[in-house]
Enzyme design. Structure first.
Site, PDB file in Angstrom:
ATOM      1  N   CYS A 196       0.915  -1.228  -0.051  1.00  0.00           N
ATOM      2  CA  CYS A 196      -0.022  -0.015   0.036  1.00  0.00           C
ATOM      3  C   CYS A 196       0.618   1.165   0.022  1.00  0.00           C
ATOM      4  CB  CYS A 196      -1.046  -0.044   1.195  1.00  0.00           C
ATOM      5  SG  CYS A 196      -2.303   1.136   1.410  1.00  0.00           S
TER       6      CYS A 196
ATOM      7  N   CYS B 167      -7.862   5.256  -7.559  1.00  0.00           N
ATOM      8  CA  CYS B 167      -7.226   5.685  -6.265  1.00  0.00           C
ATOM      9  C   CYS B 167      -7.158   7.425  -6.402  1.00  0.00           C
ATOM     10  CB  CYS B 167      -5.593   5.529  -6.434  1.00  0.00           C
ATOM     11  SG  CYS B 167      -4.637   6.107  -5.109  1.00  0.00           S
TER      12      CYS B 167
END
Length: 424
Positions: free
Chosen positions: A160, A354
């Site tokens: 991440c 995102c």
């Protein structure tokens, strides 16, 4: 009558519970088990760490909202999953039986894999939980009294990377607003082979876009970095080339550091025989179903996904909101179809959207599907992304409180970005 248990109440577990309750007949029971009494909106934690949000802004008590929707709630940590007998043991001694289990636990934060890492037993901070973010904010206040070198990034094995970039760029914005940026050298340390890899092999011009942003803000970077050890004020970094050869070792002195950890499966899930990969993530088929146990499904960070590509220093594949949303919807449809006597055939899209905030601007990345080759690869930068992420935060928090189960990404995000959904 079936009893469906959702293990975990995060950005996967809560939507799963709401969608199950909406789709299934009232005769079926839905229960959420979560170690904490509260929901936390993890994407806002970088803001919490900088004092741009308070803990109360990004958390709320789960029980009243779940019970209002006729969803059972047990605030206890699970200590054992007896998959052979469809039973979960809890920390207080309870035994909860289920017909279907939906695992949405998120990860174990594996700071222990790097000596001296992490906020609990180490010398680095984290924004992976609201508790970690609050602790980072406390120490940040001390740091501001005597500024110095900051190291931000992601350890080897991390999957991440977005929050690391978000925190570094928002931190830089905060320091400029305080007019002390000139006192704070910032170094970005990452296991990625290049800036903007993101665990995805890059998305559009993510490399050029993020390199340009770091240069513009005078943030130095080290890629292909493996952290050998962290001691108070010192990070020992090993740097590798594209052939996996170590090219140098260096020690970075720091006065404040935030580094994202590698993820592993949570112990209670990883301990189930035949359920998980060696790293503890649930191995699932295209329908989000366990390969070993047909009444266990899993979504989000809890599932096993191979890396997009092999990198000189290990990187993992992120599981972002759009992917988690599609996994959850597939699970709910599959459980519903089985209870109705039909074959489970729903699949998720496994795609990425995102929104990365940079404090005073932002970047949006879209990969459809997430793993190359892709039908859509798209990236854009602008102040509108900063405002879009604020709007998303407010909308998602409201959605979790009202029990609204509509798919955010399909209904709003792709349309807002001007992208048509494609079948993958």
């Amino acid at each position: 009558m079936a009893h469906i248990v959702v293990l975990g109440a995060g950005t996967g577990g809560m939507p799963a519970a709401y969608e199950l309750r909406q789709m299934l007949d009232a005769e079926h029971r839905v229960t959420v088990i979560n170690a904490q009494e509260y929901f936390q909106f993890v994407p806002s934690n970088p803001w919490v760490a900088l004092g741009w949000r308070e803990r109360e802004d990004v958390t709320f008590s789960l029980r009243p909202y779940l019970e209002r929707k006729n969803i059972g709630f047990i605030a206890q940590a699970a200590t054992r999953i007896d998959a052979a007998n469809n039973r979960i043991g809890l920390a207080d001694g309870q035994q909860v039986e289920y017909d279907y289990l939906v695992i949405c636990t998120g990860p174990r934060l594996a700071f222990d894999l790097i000596p001296g890492a992490g906020p609990d037993a180490g010398a680095t901070h984290s924004v992976c939980t609201v508790d970690h973010a609050c602790r980072a904010h406390q120490d940040y206040q001390e740091f501001l009294r005597q500024p110095g070198h900051v190291v931000v990034g992601a350890f080897q094995g991390a999957s991440c990377f977005g929050p690391a970039y978000e925190y570094a760029l928002a931190l830089e914005t905060d320091l400029r607003r305080r007019k002390i940026r000139h006192q704070v050298p910032i170094t970005f340390v990452t296991s990625e082979p290049y800036i903007g890899h993101l665990g995805l092999g890059g998305v559009g011009d993510s490399k050029g876009m993020l390199e340009k942003e770091l240069r513009k803000r005078d943030i130095k970077w080290i890629t292909n970095a493996s952290v050998a050890e962290v001691k108070p004020g010192v990070m020992k970094v090993e740097v590798f080339d594209d052939m996996k050869r170590k090219v140098r070792e260096q020690e970075l002195a720091f006065d404040f550091s935030m580094m994202l950890p590698p993820f592993r499966g949570v112990p209670v899930v990883a301990a189930v025989e035949g359920l998980c990969s060696p790293a503890g993530f649930v191995q699932v088929d295209a329908h989000q179903r366990s390969l070993r146990y047909p009444n266990i499904f899993a979504a989000g960070i809890a599932i096993a996904i191979p890396p997009v590509e092999e990198t000189p220093v290990p990187t993992g594949t992120p599981k972002t909101g759009y992917m988690i949303e599609s996994m959850v919807t597939a699970i709910v449809h599959n459980i519903h179809d089985e209870l109705e006597g039909r074959k489970a055939e729903a699949t998720g899209t496994w795609s990425t959207i995102c929104l990365a905030d940079m404090g005073d601007t932002g970047a949006a990345f879209v990969a459809l599907p997430q793993i190359p080759p892709r039908n859509v690869t798209w990236s854009r930068k602008g102040k509108w992304v900063h405002y879009a992420k604020i709007a998303f935060e407010k909308y998602f928090m409201r959605k979790m409180k009202t029990g609204n189960s509509e798919p955010i990404y399909e209904k709003y995000m792709l349309k807002m970005l001007g992208i048509k959904r494609l079948n993958h």
